[in-house]
Design an enzyme around this catalytic site. Sequence first.
Site, PDB file in Angstrom:
ATOM      1  CG  ASP A  24      -9.139 -25.092   3.157  1.00  0.00           C
ATOM      2  OD1 ASP A  24      -7.541 -24.876   3.214  1.00  0.00           O
ATOM      3  OD2 ASP A  24      -9.682 -25.865   2.610  1.00  0.00           O
ATOM      4  CD  GLU A  33     -11.029 -30.712   5.697  1.00  0.00           C
ATOM      5  OE1 GLU A  33      -9.990 -31.533   5.283  1.00  0.00           O
ATOM      6  OE2 GLU A  33     -11.263 -30.071   5.344  1.00  0.00           O
ATOM      7  CD  GLU A  38      -8.490 -27.048  -1.954  1.00  0.00           C
ATOM      8  OE1 GLU A  38      -7.347 -27.306  -1.160  1.00  0.00           O
ATOM      9  OE2 GLU A  38      -9.681 -27.324  -1.496  1.00  0.00           O
TER      10      GLU A  38
END
Length: 693
Positions: A379, A300, A407
Amino acid sequence: MNSNYDLAWLRYGGASVERSAAIQLFEGYLSNIVAAGEGSSPLFRTAVQELTEGLAKLTGKQPAVEPNAAADRFVALGTIGGAGNPLLNDSVEGAEAARLGEEGYIIRKAAREGKDYILIAGGSDKGLLYGVFHFLRLLQTAGQSPDGLNLVEAPKYQLRMVNQWDNMDGSIERGYAGQSIFYQDSKIVSDLTRVREYARLLASVGINGIAINNVNVHEVETKLITPELLPDVARVADVFREYGIRLYLSVNFAAPIELGGTSTADPLEPAVQEWWKQRTADIYRYVADFGGFLVKADSENRPGPFTYGRDHADGANMLAEALEPYGGLVLWRCFVYDCHQDWRDRKTDRARAAYDHFKPLDGRFKDNVILQIKNGPMDFQVREPVSPLFGAMKQTNQMLEFQITQEYTGQQRHVCYLIPQWKEVLEFDTLCEGEGSKVKDIVAGQVHPYKHSGITAVSSIGDDYNWTGHYLAQSNLYGYGRLLWNPELSAEEIAEEWTSMTFGVNQDVASTILDILMESWPTYESYTSPLGVGWMVVPHYHYGPDVDGYEYSKWGTYHFADRDGIGVDRTLATGTGYSHQYVGANAALYDSLESCPDELLLFFHHVPYTYVLKSGKTVIQHIYDTHFAGVEQVEKWIARWDALESKLDPQRFAHVKERLLEQLESAKHWRDVINTYFYRKSGIKDQHNRVIY
Ligand code: GCU
């Protein structure tokens, strides 16, 4: 920073907790603590202090702490191998002591010279501290009496860690519980009271390592490894050390450039190697028991060895060499994938990336490097298969990374008890060495003889009064630690322990909370993205539905829904071939449409909406039914929670109620967006004619 805080599961009674039956059974022992001779280390003192304070709160009476056994009944504390403590040595056999290791302990009823006592004996002072916390837990949970008490415990995993994603400006990446308790205004906070409380919470469930800064290491945080900030890092390490927790730092791979020392960060360049050796020496001058570096590289947009045409073994080994003389570790993350993918490119598959990058490097890493692998290949979605990288590298240390912070699972506004999900991951049989090669044993170094291994997770806490945003989300932090100590505990057992320590022993309260927790993960799954396909969340924030939010983006997270069907073809014959990163029967299981489990169907296959699942329903009807059912489930919880009003303190009652109402609104939004989207795409009506827009 908010300096008021809830005591979570260490409230020991607090205002509203009824006395458990266990306290009454043990009552005669709890007025005296005998802490003999050897106890001079800070950890030993912590153990004595924790027991003293815990008993005082639980019984309402301050216990006496004495070096010798004067009373007839007492609790005796000791460390095996300590200075000849007769209370301990008479009742612990050598072979038993050897089994405990440093972190294990024994809790048993013992007798000597007319005295009758509860012995808590640690393999070391650290083991003793864990034993003390276990004993305090025992006093608050049902079913244990002193008679026949004989517990011998040792943790399954060597490394039992948390990763803070805290930034020095006080923000927390993916934090849903306020600001950082560690940092404010680009500094480490001066008052570490709350950090100490956090250390207590972590130690009470056996956590022994913490990385205190975000894996995305920005400009200021890059300096945490320099003499400018190390004195403050050392203060934090001191606090954690008293609770048996080692401190780690996330580092920036480009630090040699950014801190001005070299013109390159090439891991094979001697000047770069020397730079890291110097910084590492600095760190150990301030923190003699420093744990090591956590590294997010080439991931990332973070810098990494690829820039210099080097691979991840080159990068990790360079850091490992610097840490080696001090016994430090490199925790090297495998979350490496192309985050600039062209959505038109149907060949590249993000799910494949970690395995494709790392598997070929097996055997190339130094033995103080551990690869840190997320539980799934994407993820932290509500449902993903287990990463096929586990067990695929026989000669490379591996550890597992979970995400406690929610998340993608409701951001601590929705209740989502994650222990059942984590247990499924741990129980997954990779078949890498034939049947019985489960993830839980691989990351314990019991399938391949890894020198270092364990489990870590992204933490969920911030400076909110209740630590975790949603009060019930404390159960995930608690349960995470308990599971790492003993993955054989069931999700129910862990939830029951947490509930009785946190809310007391009222049966209605306990059974309502247990049901809500146990139903919560399947419920969250039911009203969000269906059948393992994942995502469909608002880009960047990851809260709330946006079905096509990531569909035409660069992130590699697609569902490919069209008017006929949905799902990602990851089969060998017609798809990306990801299914064949699994071993033998697992590869076949996922690859075949007939055998692929329903809950992962759309992760592995693209199917028409009319495809009939093993449940007997079509895909489209499954989508409609689960989305209606999920909302109804949240409505039921609200009714059950309302019935507890007179049995709970007003603050916690009102807080959870407010969160449940928000969850209900959000679940309805998810339901209507998802159902409407697929109704409009497919044109197929709901069999039950419910409202779809
Ligand atoms: C996810 C998350 C990021 C995080 C990353 C990581 O992509 O959204 O915030 O940095 O995981 O694990 O490194």
